[in-house]
Enzyme design. Sequence first.
Site, short mmCIF file in Angstrom:
data_model
loop_
_atom_site.label_atom_id
_atom_site.label_comp_id
_atom_site.label_asym_id
_atom_site.label_seq_id
_atom_site.Cartn_x
_atom_site.Cartn_y
_atom_site.Cartn_z
N CYS A 85 0.83 -1.20 0.00
CA CYS A 85 0.00 0.00 0.00
C CYS A 85 0.86 1.25 0.00
CB CYS A 85 -0.92 0.01 1.22
SG CYS A 85 -1.92 1.51 1.32
N ARG A 88 0.00 4.56 3.06
CA ARG A 88 0.01 4.28 4.50
C ARG A 88 0.28 5.49 5.38
NH1 ARG A 88 4.08 -0.57 4.72
NH2 ARG A 88 4.48 -0.10 2.52
N TRP A 257 -9.12 6.21 -0.25
CA TRP A 257 -9.62 6.86 -1.46
C TRP A 257 -8.76 6.41 -2.63
CZ3 TRP A 257 -8.09 9.99 2.73
CH2 TRP A 257 -6.77 10.46 2.68
N GLU A 262 -5.30 3.82 -10.47
CA GLU A 262 -6.06 2.58 -10.26
C GLU A 262 -7.26 2.50 -11.20
OE1 GLU A 262 -6.65 1.69 -5.97
OE2 GLU A 262 -5.79 3.69 -5.78
#
Length: 392
Positions: A85, A88, A257, A262
Amino acid sequence: MDTEPLLASAPDHQAPRIARSRTADFDEAEEFLRQFHAEQPEQPVPFAVRLGQVVAEIDATGTYRHTTEELAFGARVAWRNSSRCIGRAYWNSLRVMDRRDATTPEEIHQHLCEHLRRATNAGRIRPVISIFAPDTPERPAPRVWNDQLIRYAGYRQQDGTVLGDAGYVDFTDVVREMGWPAPQGPFDVLPLVIETPDDKPQLFELPADLIREVPITHPDHPQIARLALRWYAVPAISNMRLRIGGIDYPLAPFNGWYMGTEIGARNLVDEDRFNLLPTVAACLGLDTSSETTLWRDRALVELNVAVLHSFAAAGVTISDHHTESRLFLTHLAREERNGRTVSVDWSWIVPPISGGITPVFHRYYDEIEQRPNFYLDDEARARGRGQCPHAH
């Protein structure tokens, strides 16, 4: 995992595998309690006393119950430990909803709707996790089959093409067989499949007013609007197992979000998803006769411009990959100052476009197993794609 990259603020990944268990692990429980009391020492019950309580509870029942404070800390640290991720930096802002007492499918559905309502926040997206009952020796946990609370259906056409999201054709077939009256559009939101120990899997629709969607337009190419594309605002992952202190929570949907890539570099363009790159290139009038025209690259960049522009115009939180990359290195430096190692999977942290010009590209990282964490089990992965999880 599917091929989708990470949510800018949510750990959509396969962490190092720890098998799911309905019995609490003594060693993990002690390790977690030590970490909790070390990082948050002002607790009403001292560590030694609390450890004794947990040991006695595991001896008597095979498991133990986290306090509300332990649960919230564990969920936030699980995000902090998510090696794939990039978002973070926001781990400590995660809002934790304790839903462990919900037992019926109807109660779970209501809480999932409330999760979306709180997370959407009129477009100012908030990181939220809803944690439902864990696995115990006496009772398995509830689950949601969907891999995200909001996904679009995919429909096989007679000519072999797919209308909608090709990645969810099989799941769409499953819910249609269960009685879902499929609208047959390109952006139909799938129903939730909720399964509890006391009931067979049941379908639940999400109320339309909870599904914030953004129409995709372009600031310089108005013809993009004619493609009638859109995407949803809240990416809430719903089929990963949260493991805290040796206890598994298979139903713990969470969201951050979106990072624009993506949507614009994966969901809308991957060949096994919406596969829209040729359509976008044609809309822009690009020369697709040869790869040397770099039409794919040009179409990809313009689609990502459109996604970022559209979310901003709609007042919906989104982040770009350059900003998120810089923030990640800031997070990494802060964690190192606090004496904590940051586990990083380079192949997932580097954005899917323009990777080489982002600062996260040009360095090495440690990749280690850390707990608490999120895990994607093979069975959950299969159910999320409409596949039978059991070998025949």
